[in-house]
Design a protein around this motif. Sequence first.
Motif, short mmCIF file in Angstrom:
data_model
loop_
_atom_site.label_atom_id
_atom_site.label_comp_id
_atom_site.label_asym_id
_atom_site.label_seq_id
_atom_site.Cartn_x
_atom_site.Cartn_y
_atom_site.Cartn_z
N LEU A 379 0.71 -1.41 -0.06
CA LEU A 379 -0.10 0.12 0.01
C LEU A 379 0.91 1.08 -0.13
O LEU A 379 1.96 1.14 0.66
CB LEU A 379 -1.00 0.00 1.23
CG LEU A 379 -1.95 -1.00 1.56
CD1 LEU A 379 -2.33 -0.92 2.79
CD2 LEU A 379 -3.06 -0.71 0.33
N ASN A 380 0.35 2.37 -0.71
CA ASN A 380 0.95 3.52 -0.56
C ASN A 380 0.12 4.43 0.28
O ASN A 380 -0.83 5.12 -0.55
CB ASN A 380 1.48 4.20 -1.93
CG ASN A 380 2.20 3.14 -2.72
OD1 ASN A 380 2.26 3.04 -4.10
ND2 ASN A 380 3.14 2.39 -2.09
N VAL A 381 0.30 4.87 1.37
CA VAL A 381 -0.55 5.59 2.32
C VAL A 381 -0.11 7.21 1.87
O VAL A 381 0.98 7.48 2.54
CB VAL A 381 -0.57 5.16 3.77
CG1 VAL A 381 -1.67 5.87 4.41
CG2 VAL A 381 -0.85 3.82 3.80
N SER A 382 -0.96 7.81 1.43
CA SER A 382 -0.53 9.11 0.85
C SER A 382 -1.21 10.45 1.48
O SER A 382 -2.51 10.17 1.72
CB SER A 382 -0.65 9.29 -0.74
OG SER A 382 0.05 8.05 -1.06
N ALA A 383 -0.79 11.24 1.53
CA ALA A 383 -1.46 12.66 2.22
C ALA A 383 -0.88 13.92 1.49
O ALA A 383 0.34 13.98 1.39
CB ALA A 383 -1.53 12.67 3.56
N THR A 384 -1.79 14.96 1.57
CA THR A 384 -1.43 16.32 1.12
C THR A 384 -1.71 17.17 2.59
O THR A 384 -2.34 16.77 3.46
CB THR A 384 -1.85 16.84 0.18
OG1 THR A 384 -3.42 16.97 0.31
CG2 THR A 384 -1.40 16.24 -1.18
N GLY A 385 -0.89 18.28 2.57
CA GLY A 385 -1.28 19.02 3.77
C GLY A 385 -0.67 20.59 3.45
O GLY A 385 0.15 20.55 2.85
N PRO A 386 -1.16 21.37 4.39
CA PRO A 386 -0.63 22.65 4.21
C PRO A 386 1.03 22.82 4.50
O PRO A 386 1.95 23.67 3.87
CB PRO A 386 -1.23 23.65 5.55
CG PRO A 386 -2.40 22.67 5.47
CD PRO A 386 -2.22 21.22 5.74
#
Length: 422
Positions: A379-386
């Motif tokens: 799995l590639n657990v991905s996120a964006t954020g400020p």
Amino acid sequence: MRILIMGGGGREHALAWAVAKSRDCTALFCAPGNAGIAEVAECVSLPIEDGAAVVAWAREARIEFVIVGPEAPLVAGVADALRAAGIATFGPSAAAAQLEASKSFTHEIAAACGAPMAAHAVFDDPEAALAHLATLAAPPVVKADGLAAGKGVVVAETADEARAAVDAIFAGQFGTARAVIEERLIGEEASLFALSDGETVLPLATAQDHKRVGEGDTGPNTGGMGAYSPAPVMTDAVTEQAMAEIVRPAVAEMARRGTPFAGVLYAGLMITAEGPRLIEFNVRFGDPECQVLALRLGSDLLAALRAAAEGRLAEHRLDWQPEPAITVVMAAKGYPGAYAKGSVIGGLDAARKLEGVTLFHAGTAEKGGQITASGGRVLNVSATGPTLAEAQARAYQAVDAIDWPEGFCRRDIGWQALAREP
Ligand code: AMP
Ligand code: GLY
């Protein structure tokens, strides 16, 4: 437009996720795909390194555009076969894919166009290679000259390790009897990606991978345990220097030789005190770097890949979202060594609902309504954020929501960039 993506890892899930959003995509297929990709594309079973078989299927399915994810079909000439059959394809020819398939070829191109690389020597004979080692002041990097899925490179800490690496290559462990021995470069590693239509080169965003399996960049090399974008070490000035000294000259040299490079060129760089040095070229998107690039791309990915395939990059513009993106690879325990397949993964729905989180599947299959692990990187657990720190916190919150006791991940993805933040 009816589209086929070749490959079945996290990179291909990210490509499929982005392409499916395009207005021009009317039907999307992926070979072989995986359980996550199956949510956005129809997965088909195809021998993707067999050009004739891919062409026959693509004709039957009235495919109008093919995107090749991994290097093996490119090196096998599948993009050539598709183009010869009149099917537009994103991905370089077999001749241009030698930039990844042969490390000695990359050194030859770099020397011809003045792109700075580590000092090196190429050996077809073990005695000569061992004699060369005895002349070196510091332990070098020893590489098998061929595709070895990231496993044919030893950054030797001692002279004994360097000799053992040479012995392993000439014992035939990597399917090649040629060794490249390189000076070890010192600095921070980063990846620079650029689209090329053979002539015009358009830089994409920068990213940093984490190749070692263990926290603090320890343990054996893997395909990549996590990535983030942008890579702060790649300032605008360093990026421009790498484009001007490495990427554009190499693309021009390939065109001059009559084997133009069209596709995505991935320059693996070491940012040394003297400036960027080329470690290697790859002829495809990085995995997992592609996942963070896809999350940050604000404009239409399909349009960009078509412009590269059709020689129209000069008129093309890309938009990038300023928010950083991160991806944490969850792998099966034991990876990059032996690991078990078939364990059940829970909690995916809870994880994907978290703010800023996107889950890409790398090695999964669906069995009786359950998602199971079918590969090393799963799995590639991905996120964006400020900020990168917030993106990282979101990604690890999602990791914690996933119920998969047979898996593991590194807990320090992004550390090099976070260490730079005040
Ligand atoms: P490669 O398969 O050529 O990308 O090499 C795998 C890894 O080995 C790279 O990502 C680097 O971490 C390391 N490496 C390769 N060549 C060198 C070099 N000349 N100096 C220092 N590290 C290197
Ligand atoms: N992440 C390294 C690679 O794709 O080669």
